[in-house]
Structures are given as C-alpha cells and as structure tokens.
Design a protein around this motif. Structure first.
Motif, short mmCIF file in Angstrom:
data_model
loop_
_atom_site.label_atom_id
_atom_site.label_comp_id
_atom_site.label_asym_id
_atom_site.label_seq_id
_atom_site.Cartn_x
_atom_site.Cartn_y
_atom_site.Cartn_z
N SER A 34 0.79 -1.23 0.00
CA SER A 34 0.00 0.00 0.00
C SER A 34 0.83 1.28 0.00
CB SER A 34 -0.94 0.00 1.21
OG SER A 34 -0.19 -0.11 2.41
N GLU A 35 2.14 1.15 0.03
CA GLU A 35 2.97 2.36 0.08
C GLU A 35 3.16 2.98 -1.31
OE1 GLU A 35 6.62 1.47 2.01
OE2 GLU A 35 5.69 0.94 3.93
N GLU A 36 2.87 2.21 -2.35
CA GLU A 36 3.01 2.73 -3.71
C GLU A 36 1.65 2.78 -4.40
OE1 GLU A 36 5.81 0.55 -5.99
OE2 GLU A 36 7.37 0.59 -4.45
N ASN A 37 1.46 3.78 -5.26
CA ASN A 37 0.24 3.86 -6.04
C ASN A 37 0.25 2.77 -7.11
OD1 ASN A 37 -0.73 6.10 -4.64
ND2 ASN A 37 0.37 7.53 -5.95
N HIS B 72 -4.86 3.89 -2.76
CA HIS B 72 -3.64 3.86 -3.55
C HIS B 72 -3.81 3.09 -4.87
CE1 HIS B 72 -3.80 0.06 -1.46
NE2 HIS B 72 -2.80 -0.42 -2.20
#
Length: 305
Positions: free
Chosen positions: A182-185, A250
């Motif tokens: 979930s830290e990257e789109n 995201h």
C-alpha cells in the motif's frame, strides 16, 4: 471393475485439487497425477512421456480422464513456447488417443481465450479466433482431443479462483497483494471484462457431466461454463476491498488494455447448453472470494501484530 474410475491430471493445481476432491466425495475411484507439486495421494508422472502415461492408463483402466494439467498463464506461454506446446497440445493428444484406445471418455479443460472477445456471449458453435499463443495452444488441444474421439468432451471455462497455495496461483487471488503493497500507487486494468468462476463450481460440473455421460452417450463435444458476474480486474479489487473492508486509495483504474500477451476484451461464455442439461452452479463472487481470501487476510493481520 467399477464403472466410476477417473484419472485427473494436474491434480496438484488450482483446479485439479478441487476436481480431485469432488470426485472423491462422489464415490468415484480416483487417481490424481501431478508433475512438479507431488503429494502423498498423487501419482508423480510426466504426461509428456507417452510410454509412461500409457502404462499408467493401462494399469488403472479408467473409464474417464479429466485433463486439468496445462500451462495456463498467457505471459509464461510466450516465454516457453516449446514447453507449452508439449504440455497443452502434444500431451493432450497423447492422453486423448490413449483414452479412446482404452474406452474412456476424456474431459479436456479449455478456455474462453479461444475467442477474440469482440462478439460475446459465445456459444459452443461460434467461430474461434484466439488472440494470443496460450489461446492458440488450447484451441489446438481441443482439436486433437475431438480428433481422437468424437465422444470426448471439451469444457471451456473462464478465469478461475478458489483456495490457493500461494496468491499468484490465480489471476484473481494475486490481486490481494495490491493491498499489502500500500505504500506505492497502483494501476489496475479496468479494460478487459471477465467472468470469474470458482473452482468448486467447475469441479462439481465435471462430476455431474461425466455421470450424465454414463447415462446418455450423446453428452459429448464442446460445452461452456462461466461465472455469471461481469467485472474487470479493477472491479474484482473493488469487491475484495468491500468484502474485507480494505482501503484502496492507492489503487486506480487503468482504462487501457493489459500489457503483455493480448487478451480478449469480453469473452463471455454462454451457459445455456449446460443449463438445458440441468447441470452447473454459480458461486457469487463475494461469497467465493470471502472464503478464498479470509485466511490470507488473517495471516497478514497476525504478521502485523
């Protein structure tokens, strides 16, 4: 000898495991075979080896073979064409000829990817036009199956999901990984329309179809069965998020066709022929995905404690 004896190839795979279980629960005498992922109740065999396969069929003397083994990932097919042809076409022909030789019916599991996706829904008599190499090899597998015996059965199915040994085992369950990263789109395909089907539904259908075949010899040729809910990959992600209350800020829809091997835009299969025979069931996607992914969600939560 029992008239309900079945060999299941690819019995360690996503669909094969479900088919194996369904036949065992239906009081069939079952032999499951596998190649790379063997288990204590499976017979290890390379079905590309003609003599080895003939010996197995001759010793077991099935009256049915359900051929689940295949290279089924389109992008992997493009990278290993020779290996794919050996498994999807040559091994299929070998099995189909052996089945006919020993008086058995073979069910060959095929795919909606034999169609180009321009004129859905597709009936069994519609013209095929596969867009990628995977679809072409599966169509060749259909042809060699029915050339070996007109009494054999081809069952075309769409993208499958169900209990998996790893998330990447299904193109549906692998979508859960998007929520873990979930830290990257993320961009997810919102172009091609799919009709996901639970493996338990297909497994049940295989049992019912072969039991019907034993009563009615006219049950033969090509059949279709697909899920009854249309959705893109992004739509599947939305369902997963809704079922498990997962944030998806995201994740964004990608309106363009998927990269890699070409996919049909909408290869919906008509279930009408099988429904008229009174067989087939559909598990709703929300119900099926909840039971499929609940354990994976639980594991992830435990990792975070």
């Amino acid at each position: 000898m029992s008239e309900k004896r079945v060999i299941i190839t690819g019995a360690s795979g996503l669909l094969g495991r479900a088919v194996l279980s369904a036949f065992k629960c239906s009081q069939w005498t079952v032999m499951g075979t596998s190649f790379s992922r063997t288990g204590e109740d499976l017979v290890p065999i390379d079905i590309c080896n003609h003599e080895e396969t003939k010996k197995l069929v001759k010793n077991f003397m099935p009256n049915c073979i359900v051929h689940c083994a295949a290279q089924r990932f389109p992008d992997k097919v493009e990278k290993d064409l020779d290996g794919t042809i050996r498994l999807n076409v040559e091994a299929t022909k070998n099995l189909a000829v052996l089945a006919a030789e020993f008086g058995a019916t073979m069910v060959y599991i095929s795919t909606d990817y034999v169609f180009d996706g321009t004129k859905p829904p597709y009936s069994e008599t519609d013209i095929t036009n596969p867009l990628n190499t995977y679809g072409k090899t599966k169509l060749q597998g259909e042809q060699v199956t029915l050339e070996a015996s007109q009494d054999h059965i081809v069952l075309r199915v769409p993208v499958l999901y169900g209990p998996v040994e790893y998330l990447g085992e299904s193109a549906v369950t692998v979508l859960l990984q998007l929520f873990f990263d979930s830290e990257e789109n993320k961009l997810v395909s919102d172009s091609e329309i799919r009709y996901p089907s639970h493996v338990d539904d297909i497994a049940s259908l295989c049992v019912n179809l072969l039991e019907l075949k034993q009563k009615n010899g006219e049950v033969k040729g090509i059949f279709h069965w697909g899920g009854k809910e249309s959705m893109t990959k992004y739509g599947m992600v939305q369902h997963i998020a809704s079922v498990f209350q997962l944030p998806m800020n995201h994740i964004s829809p990608d309106p363009y066709p998927s990269q890699g091997a070409s996919r049909p835009h909408n290869a919906q299969l008509s279930n009408e022929k099988l429904e008229k025979l009174g067989v087939g069931k559909h598990t709703s996607f929300r119900e099926g995905i909840q039971s499929t992914l609940a354990l994976w969600i639980q594991r992830k939560k435990l990792e975070q404690i």
